[in-house]
Design a protein around this motif. Structure first.
Motif, mmCIF file in Angstrom:
data_model
loop_
_atom_site.group_PDB
_atom_site.id
_atom_site.type_symbol
_atom_site.label_atom_id
_atom_site.label_comp_id
_atom_site.label_asym_id
_atom_site.label_seq_id
_atom_site.Cartn_x
_atom_site.Cartn_y
_atom_site.Cartn_z
ATOM 1 N N VAL A 4 50.162 44.358 32.403
ATOM 2 C CA VAL A 4 50.602 45.676 32.871
ATOM 3 C C VAL A 4 49.833 46.116 34.116
ATOM 4 C CG1 VAL A 4 48.991 46.953 31.390
ATOM 5 C CG2 VAL A 4 51.137 48.026 32.102
ATOM 6 N N LEU A 5 48.612 45.639 34.265
ATOM 7 C CA LEU A 5 47.819 46.017 35.432
ATOM 8 C C LEU A 5 48.465 45.540 36.733
ATOM 9 C CD1 LEU A 5 44.208 45.171 34.153
ATOM 10 C CD2 LEU A 5 45.335 47.407 34.202
ATOM 11 N N GLN B 5 42.066 47.016 44.528
ATOM 12 C CA GLN B 5 40.800 47.634 44.131
ATOM 13 C C GLN B 5 40.905 48.270 42.741
ATOM 14 O OE1 GLN B 5 42.216 47.903 47.081
ATOM 15 N NE2 GLN B 5 40.697 47.567 48.705
ATOM 16 N N GLN B 6 42.035 48.916 42.472
ATOM 17 C CA GLN B 6 42.221 49.539 41.159
ATOM 18 C C GLN B 6 42.331 48.481 40.064
ATOM 19 O OE1 GLN B 6 45.722 51.806 42.338
ATOM 20 N NE2 GLN B 6 44.605 53.747 42.092
ATOM 21 N N ILE B 7 43.019 47.389 40.351
ATOM 22 C CA ILE B 7 43.119 46.296 39.376
ATOM 23 C C ILE B 7 41.737 45.738 39.078
ATOM 24 C CG2 ILE B 7 43.959 43.938 39.021
ATOM 25 C CD1 ILE B 7 46.467 44.718 40.591
ATOM 26 N N ALA B 8 40.944 45.523 40.117
ATOM 27 C CA ALA B 8 39.588 45.003 39.936
ATOM 28 C C ALA B 8 38.740 45.958 39.105
ATOM 29 C CB ALA B 8 38.944 44.755 41.299
ATOM 30 N N GLU B 9 38.875 47.245 39.344
ATOM 31 C CA GLU B 9 38.119 48.239 38.567
ATOM 32 C C GLU B 9 38.495 48.182 37.090
ATOM 33 O OE1 GLU B 9 38.849 51.999 40.361
ATOM 34 O OE2 GLU B 9 37.807 51.510 42.234
ATOM 35 N N HIS B 10 39.793 48.101 36.807
ATOM 36 C CA HIS B 10 40.236 48.024 35.415
ATOM 37 C C HIS B 10 39.736 46.741 34.745
ATOM 38 C CE1 HIS B 10 42.959 51.272 36.607
ATOM 39 N NE2 HIS B 10 43.241 51.462 35.325
ATOM 40 N N LEU B 11 39.849 45.636 35.440
ATOM 41 C CA LEU B 11 39.395 44.369 34.873
ATOM 42 C C LEU B 11 37.892 44.380 34.631
ATOM 43 C CD1 LEU B 11 41.476 41.806 36.983
ATOM 44 C CD2 LEU B 11 41.857 42.503 34.608
ATOM 45 N N LYS C 196 44.487 43.771 51.391
ATOM 46 C CA LYS C 196 43.825 45.038 51.129
ATOM 47 C C LYS C 196 42.431 44.912 50.517
ATOM 48 C CE LYS C 196 48.315 47.307 50.472
ATOM 49 N NZ LYS C 196 49.167 48.121 49.573
ATOM 50 N N TYR C 197 42.073 43.721 50.057
ATOM 51 C CA TYR C 197 40.750 43.540 49.452
ATOM 52 C C TYR C 197 40.248 42.143 49.834
ATOM 53 C CZ TYR C 197 37.236 44.765 45.861
ATOM 54 O OH TYR C 197 36.082 45.106 45.188
ATOM 55 N N PRO C 198 40.201 41.816 51.120
ATOM 56 C CA PRO C 198 39.920 40.446 51.558
ATOM 57 C C PRO C 198 38.506 39.965 51.283
ATOM 58 C CG PRO C 198 39.943 41.943 53.433
ATOM 59 C CD PRO C 198 40.424 42.739 52.248
ATOM 60 N N SER C 199 37.578 40.871 51.048
ATOM 61 C CA SER C 199 36.186 40.456 50.829
ATOM 62 C C SER C 199 35.921 39.993 49.404
ATOM 63 C CB SER C 199 35.240 41.613 51.183
ATOM 64 O OG SER C 199 35.600 42.777 50.459
ATOM 65 N N LEU C 200 36.878 40.223 48.501
ATOM 66 C CA LEU C 200 36.706 39.765 47.123
ATOM 67 C C LEU C 200 37.189 38.317 47.003
ATOM 68 C CD1 LEU C 200 35.921 40.540 44.183
ATOM 69 C CD2 LEU C 200 38.337 41.115 43.824
ATOM 70 N N HIS C 201 36.403 37.477 46.350
ATOM 71 C CA HIS C 201 36.778 36.083 46.141
ATOM 72 C C HIS C 201 37.675 35.985 44.902
ATOM 73 C CE1 HIS C 201 33.319 35.504 48.811
ATOM 74 N NE2 HIS C 201 33.823 34.313 49.079
ATOM 75 N N VAL C 202 38.934 35.627 45.130
ATOM 76 C CA VAL C 202 39.918 35.514 44.052
ATOM 77 C C VAL C 202 40.487 34.105 44.044
ATOM 78 C CG1 VAL C 202 42.055 36.412 43.061
ATOM 79 C CG2 VAL C 202 40.525 37.946 44.326
ATOM 80 N N VAL C 203 40.505 33.493 42.872
ATOM 81 C CA VAL C 203 41.074 32.159 42.724
ATOM 82 C C VAL C 203 41.961 32.168 41.484
ATOM 83 C CG1 VAL C 203 39.095 31.318 41.407
ATOM 84 C CG2 VAL C 203 40.565 29.694 42.596
#
Length: 442
Positions: free
Chosen positions: A61-62, A70-76, A112-119
């Motif tokens: 749902v997120l 950023q909001q998804i990352a905060e919730h996670l 919108k959140y390029p500095s976060l490392h996501v894989v």
């Protein structure tokens, strides 16, 4: 089980250290080591968040509510009780195919959140990607992962010095005969084991090929059990028959009607396509070979089909382990066509990990002039023909015919010979075919 280092680890570290990086999507068949490689990468970060979207359906749902990255990352972060901080946290979305919205969200992490490392990674991911009109062209970096190559096997088994010697050798500077013979023997072992991480780890731990055969049998069962997941797309029984047919037909043009005469050809083709998408079989496509890119003149009506791993192949064919280990040359191996399959797989693994697998061959069928070149590759911006020989000798009539027709100055023969050089042909041992390609870099 202790992690065994892979070549892809270097690429992942480069990605981690890039100032401007895109979200990564790790693609490949099940159980080739995607998740283990990412967990190993996580040791380079202060924090690590791993979320299996196949298990956490409540997290979907997120990605479906229009939240910002950023909001998804905060919730996670709250749900997992782990800080998600840019440049300090690695966020891993596993089994991402279970949530197509999460795949689409990857592009927004870049924007919108390029500095976060996501894989992200997933099993049967290609099926979901095929149904998405777009998942972030230019905004998501795909990396294609395969089982261990021969060089990785050498590193894993404590033969790093041999691996280095092979990489430094060339047709102009061959290996000494004792080193060449040692590489030959280890190649025989690798052909039987294949490159599946669990098999390699078992061999490193036990040094027992029989134990590894049992692991291979278990893997085959798990893959065929997976066919139930394809039920909406293809008949699971037909998928299993197609898998065995690929092993049995070996390196000739694949004949769909030989899979099962009770099914229509279009149904069989769809089943084979499913296995290609799952990464279990790899097509080798005919091309005219007049120039590069080779894919510009390919003809998909003429294809050979290979299994994605020689260990899986030899178990499906019930090849005699002792004969292969003790054979004085590769003739016994080539009867099961392991040599040609091995070379094709090594070519794929040695190519850039940022591109999907692509193998090509050339065949001419004219009266009294049938000829076939096992592989064509792009090397130094020109077409390079490769002919695979079972033993240490063999004519090259087909390759020389191709070279004359296409006005190509040099070709490659690969066999159980040591490195050598003829007037118009470079000779590479089977175990060193990867030397033809530069290492992958970002």
């Amino acid at each position: 089980m202790e992690y065994i280092e892979r070549e892809i680890d270097k690429v992942l570290i480069q990605w981690k250290n890039q100032l401007h990086h895109k979200p990564l999507l790790i693609r490949g068949a099940r159980q080739v080591g995607k998740t283990y490689a990412i967990r190993h990468l996580a040791k380079q970060f202060e924090y690590y968040v791993e979320i299996d979207l196949n298990e956490h359906y409540d997290f979907h749902v997120l990605f479906q509510q229009g939240l910002s990255p950023q909001q998804i990352a905060e919730h996670l972060s709250v749900l997992m009780n782990i800080p998600i901080v840019e440049k300090k946290t690695l966020l891993f979305l596993d089994e991402i195919q279970a949530c197509p919205e999460a795949i689409n969200m990857l592009r927004y992490f870049y924007e919108k959140y390029p500095s976060l490392h996501v894989v992200a990674a997933g099993s049967l991911l290609e099926f979901t990607l095929a149904e998405l009109p777009s998942f972030g062209v230019g905004r998501v970096q795909s990396i294609f992962m395969y089982p261990f190559c021969f060089n990785e096997f050498l590193q894993a088994t404590g033969n790093a010095s041999l691996c280095k010697a092979i990489k430094n050798a060339s047709p102009q500077y061959p290996l000494s005969q004792p080193i060449h013979e040692k590489a030959q023997q280890l190649l025989r072992q690798f052909l039987l084991l294949g490159g599946m991480p669990e098999v390699i780890a078992t061999y490193v731990e036990t040094q027992n090929i029989r134990d590894c055969q049992q692991v291979l049998d278990t893997l085959i069962v798990s893959y065929t059990d997976d066919f139930k997941k394809y039920r909406k797309r293809a008949n699971p029984i037909l998928l299993q028959k197609a898998l065995y047919a690929v092993a049995e037909q070996n390196t000739g043009k694949f004949v769909y009607s030989h899979v099962d005469r009770e099914f229509r050809i279009d149904v069989i083709k769809e089943a084979v396509n499913m296995l290609c998408m799952a990464g279990l079989i790899i097509p080798v496509t005919h091309t005219s070979g007049n120039g590069i890119p080779l894919g510009a003149e390919m003809n998909e009506k003429y294809r050979k089909m290979f299994l994605f791993d020689t260990g899986i192949m030899q178990r499906l064919l019930h090849l005699d382990v002792a004969n292969i280990l003790l054979a004085s040359d590769m003739d016994i191996i080539n009867r099961g066509v392991l040599a040609e399959v091995f070379v094709g797989l090594e070519i794929i693994k040695a190519q850039s990990c940022f591109l999907p697998a692509a193998l090509f061959y050339w065949r001419r069928e004219e009266k009294n002039a049938v000829a076939e070149v096992d592989y064509l590759i792009e090397r130094n911006n020109i077409v390079c023909p490769i002919e695979v020989k079972a033993g240490a000798k063999g004519g090259m009539k087909s390759m020389r015919m191709f070279m004359q027709l296409k006005q190509i100055a040099r070709g490659v023969r690969t066999s159980m010979e040591n490195f050598a050089q003829l007037a118009d042909v470079d000779i590479y041992p089977l175990y060193a075919i990867g030397n033809l390609f530069p290492s992958s870099t970002i």
